[in-house]
Design an enzyme around this catalytic site. Structure first.
Site, PDB file in Angstrom:
ATOM      1  N   LYS A  37       0.839  -1.197   0.000  1.00  0.00           N
ATOM      2  CA  LYS A  37       0.000   0.000   0.000  1.00  0.00           C
ATOM      3  C   LYS A  37       0.874   1.246   0.000  1.00  0.00           C
ATOM      4  O   LYS A  37       0.495   2.273  -0.558  1.00  0.00           O
ATOM      5  CB  LYS A  37      -0.886   0.020   1.249  1.00  0.00           C
TER       6      LYS A  37
ATOM      7  N   HIS B 163     -14.598  -2.618   8.927  1.00  0.00           N
ATOM      8  CA  HIS B 163     -13.885  -2.204   7.722  1.00  0.00           C
ATOM      9  C   HIS B 163     -13.840  -3.290   6.669  1.00  0.00           C
ATOM     10  O   HIS B 163     -12.939  -3.347   5.842  1.00  0.00           O
ATOM     11  CB  HIS B 163     -12.466  -1.738   8.040  1.00  0.00           C
TER      12      HIS B 163
ATOM     13  N   ARG C   8      -6.589  -8.094  -9.075  1.00  0.00           N
ATOM     14  CA  ARG C   8      -7.225  -9.408  -9.231  1.00  0.00           C
ATOM     15  C   ARG C   8      -8.720  -9.186  -9.408  1.00  0.00           C
ATOM     16  O   ARG C   8      -9.191  -8.058  -9.361  1.00  0.00           O
ATOM     17  CB  ARG C   8      -6.999 -10.213  -7.946  1.00  0.00           C
TER      18      ARG C   8
END
Ligand code: ADP
Length: 683
Positions: free
Chosen positions: A116, A235, A292
């Site tokens: 990230k 989340h 993906r």
């Protein structure tokens, strides 16, 4: 096109990929762990190869075993699905080295997006908007704390290698920074074998909007519109829809363009998703790119009429994208819900067990069902607890919501804790109907999560009483309506008492016992009469199918479902669920609840922290121990004010479900000890 591919995955996505392959005449090879020998994806594939033991690291994550299987079977390519090895550049590289095609983007694009932190650095360079944050290499806690101060609280700590909502901690103030950082790093190390973190400004009420993109080897990049995935718990997504409600055409244009820019920056090919947070004011920020196919790709397929797995195969086989941007259109509205084996009332803790019952509505053009599991299968702790996805499609959002509610009303699951009632409440909620979603709305609306904390009404109690009487007379299924309680000198009357569970305790979020509700049953020659509160009336429960009943209580008629599980009655009326315990007259109520206050492991796992020292006095709701299970942390809290005498499991110790973890003594007269927090259903 390929002749044969191997699918390096399991569950619904393996079955989903097989479906497209079948349609295209591509033969499939499944791989499976010992735990999955009889799984649906193994039965659907043309060939199957066992690649190891149940734990994912011993099977679905074993790169050499998967590559060997592909070679042995003569597969030309590998589809990685989502999760497992799907975003692992080393896996993609190993496929290429073995002469196999990896059905996904180029290794370099995966590398660029796999962290990230480095993805954000790259996006910064190509002008995709980012939140204020820290994405650097320096991981010293003092440095990170300074960076958090610079960004300004609240901040979010994220595992750099994170995914699936794991390894994320919101930090409201400097006072809790160190503790949250340590906990995030522990979870990141356990889940991803990488403790690095990044920091980001935490937005209070953004929406999660993501854009589906596709690229081919000719450098063409297109988008297939957006999905709104704001309905999240912990989340993690639980309901997704396309298109995003209330998104203006101009906003769509800006976001899809940014997504295509992000894809272009890494020479992307195949299916990918660029995730953004969108603020009410219209500002949007890059979160990450998933390289993906996503769990929620079917909503995009429903509105575009395209098969994204087919596109993946075509691009991987070297073909150009089947359509240009101008040829891609969307129609109507699609919504997906994920059915999970988890207990919403207990902080969405995963649940395991054998699926005694698993009935889904029949699929149609407007209702798609994706699942890899069947009644009788075991839901273990080794894999993701998703049971199925239901996807509806209709002309408008309003019609899609109605179709979703109808579909959910037909789902029947027993044997494992599940989120069906939660999804029904969600689909029926006003906030959802209005499409006013943000990533925190589910957790703000506690009634969505815990169910209506209202006490059962007379009809529910009447149904519970009639059901209980029927269960006492299993040999005579009709006799429970009959007047065999008749006595020469009058009527036999007895009283049944029920406790209604599921009324959330404000301090711990755990289910707390409510006052019992009494039903006085009179056996009369012409049937049963029930006295509940002020009302006495004749009552009759007619079975409609195995769990659906029609209750007649006086002038009132109600359709309801009744299921008994682990000694608990689940009664569903419309979108409300009541869970009742028959109160055992031979046991004092105090005993009943003290027994439940044992601080047992809610699931198998490993103790990772003891939070107080032996001998400490604690207050109700105080965190006492952290258990790591299914790669997530679960906190066991004090069920009442009391004293922690000691711990019965050491840090690092593996414990089994039900193990008593803490020697706890409640202070006499302290608030009634409820069940441990979070509460989980007993098997
Ligand atoms: P993962 O890869 O684990 O799914 P993401 O980075 O995609 O993690 O974030 C998952 C979810 O966390 C998002 O959908 C959103 O709800 C929330 N989230 C992530 N970053 C932020 C942020 N900066 N502020 C508020 N919420 C965030």
């Amino acid at each position: 096109m390929f002749d044969k591919i191997l699918i390096a995955n399991r569950g619904e996505i393996a079955c989903r990929v097989i479906a497209t392959c079948r349609r295209l005449g591509v033969a499939t090879v499944a791989v499976y762990s010992e735990a999955d020998a009889a799984a649906r994806h193994v039965r659907l594939a043309d060939q199957a190869v066992c690649i190891g033991a149940a734990a994912a690291r011993d099977s679905y994550l074993r790169i050499p075993a998967i590559i060997d299987a592909a070679r042995q079977c003569g597969a030309q390519a590998i589809h990685p699905g989502y999760g497992f090895l799907s975003e692992n550049p080393q896996f993609a590289q190993s496929c290429l080295a073995a002469g196999l095609i990896f059905i996904g983007p180029p290794v370099a694009a995966m590398r660029a997006m796999s962290s990230k932190a480095s993805a954000k650095q790259l996006m910064q360079r190509c002008g995709v908007p980012l939140l204020p944050g820290y994405h650097g290499e320096e991981q010293d806690p003092a440095h990170l704390r300074r960076e958090a101060e610079r960004i300004g609280y609240p901040v979010l700590i994220k595992a750099t290698a994170g995914g699936g909502g794991k390894g994320m901690r919101v930090v409201e103030s400097a006072a809790v920074f160190d503790e949250r950082l340590a906990s995030c790093q522990r979870e990141a190390r356990a889940s991803f074998n990488d403790a690095r973190v990044l920091l980001e400004k935490y937005l209070q009420q953004p929406r999660h909007i993501e854009v589906q993109i596709f690229g081919d080897n000719d450098g063409q990049i297109v988008h297939l519109f957006e999905r709104d995935c704001s309905a999240q718990r912990r989340h993690q997504k639980v309901l997704e829809e396309a298109p995003a409600p209330h998104l203006s055409e101009a906003q769509r244009e800006r976001m899809t363009r940014a997504a295509c820019d992000a894809a272009r920056a890494v020479d992307y090919t195949g299916a990918g998703t660029v995730e953004f947070l969108l603020e009410a004011g219209g500002g949007f920020y890059f979160m990450e790119m998933n390289t993906r196919i996503q769990v929620e790709h079917p909503v995009t397929e429903m509105i575009t009429g395209l098969d994204l797995v087919e596109w993946q195969l075509r691009v991987a086989a070297g073909e150009a994208l089947p359509l240009s941007q101008q040829q891609i259109a969307m129609h109507g509205h699609a919504i997906e819900v994920r059915l999970y084996a988890e207990v919403p009332e207990a902080g969405f803790l995963p649940s395991s067990g054998t699926l005694r019952r698993f009935e889904l509505p029949a699929a149609s053009g407007a209702l798609r069902i994706e699942t890899g599991i069947e009644a009788g299968d075991r839901v273990g702790i080794d894999y993701d607890p998703m049971l199925a996805k239901l996807i509806v499609h209709a002309g408008t959002r309003r019609e899609a919501v109605a179709a979703l509610r109808a579909a959910l009303s037909q789902v029947r699951i027993a044997g494992v804790g599940n989120n069906v009632m939660f999804l029904r409440r969600l689909a029926a909620s006003r906030t959802f109907a209005a499409g006013r979603l943000d990533i925190g709305f589910i957790e703000r609306e506690r009634a969505l999560v815990a169910g209506a904390p209202k006490p059962p009404d007379a009809a529910v109690l009447a149904a519970a009483a009639l059901w209980t009487i029927r269960q006492e007379r299993p040999a005579a299924p009709c006799a429970w309506n009959a007047g065999d309680g008749w006595r020469l000198n009058g009527f036999l009357t007895r009283t049944l008492e029920f406790d209604c569970v599921g009324v959330a305790d404000a301090a711990t979020g755990a289910a707390a016992p409510a006052a019992p509700s009494a039903v006085a049953v009179q056996y009369r020659a012409d049937g049963l009469r029930l006295a509940i509160g002020e009302r006495t009336a004749a009552a009759l429960l007619r079975a409609q199918d195995s769990d659906s009943f029609y209750l007649q209580y006086g002038a009132e008629g109600v359709r309801l479902q009744i299921e008994e599980e682990a000694g608990q009655l689940h009664i569903v009326v419309g979108d409300d669920e009541y869970r009742l315990h028959r109160r055992d007259p031979l046991r004092s109520s105090a005993d009943a609840y003290v027994a439940e206050a044992s601080l047992a492991a809610p699931m198998p796992g490993r103790v990772i922290a003891q939070l107080v020292t032996a001998g400490s006095a604690v207050i109700k709701g105080e965190p006492l121990l952290i258990l790591e299970a299914m790669k997530m942390e679960h906190t066991i809290c004090a069920p009442a004010n009391g004293t922690v005498r000691g711990y019965r499991a050491a840090v690092g110790e593996q414990v089994r479900e039900g193990w008593d973890l803490i020697d706890f003594e409640a202070t006499p007269g302290s608030p009634s000890p409820g069940s441990p927090s979070p509460e989980v259903p007993r098997p």
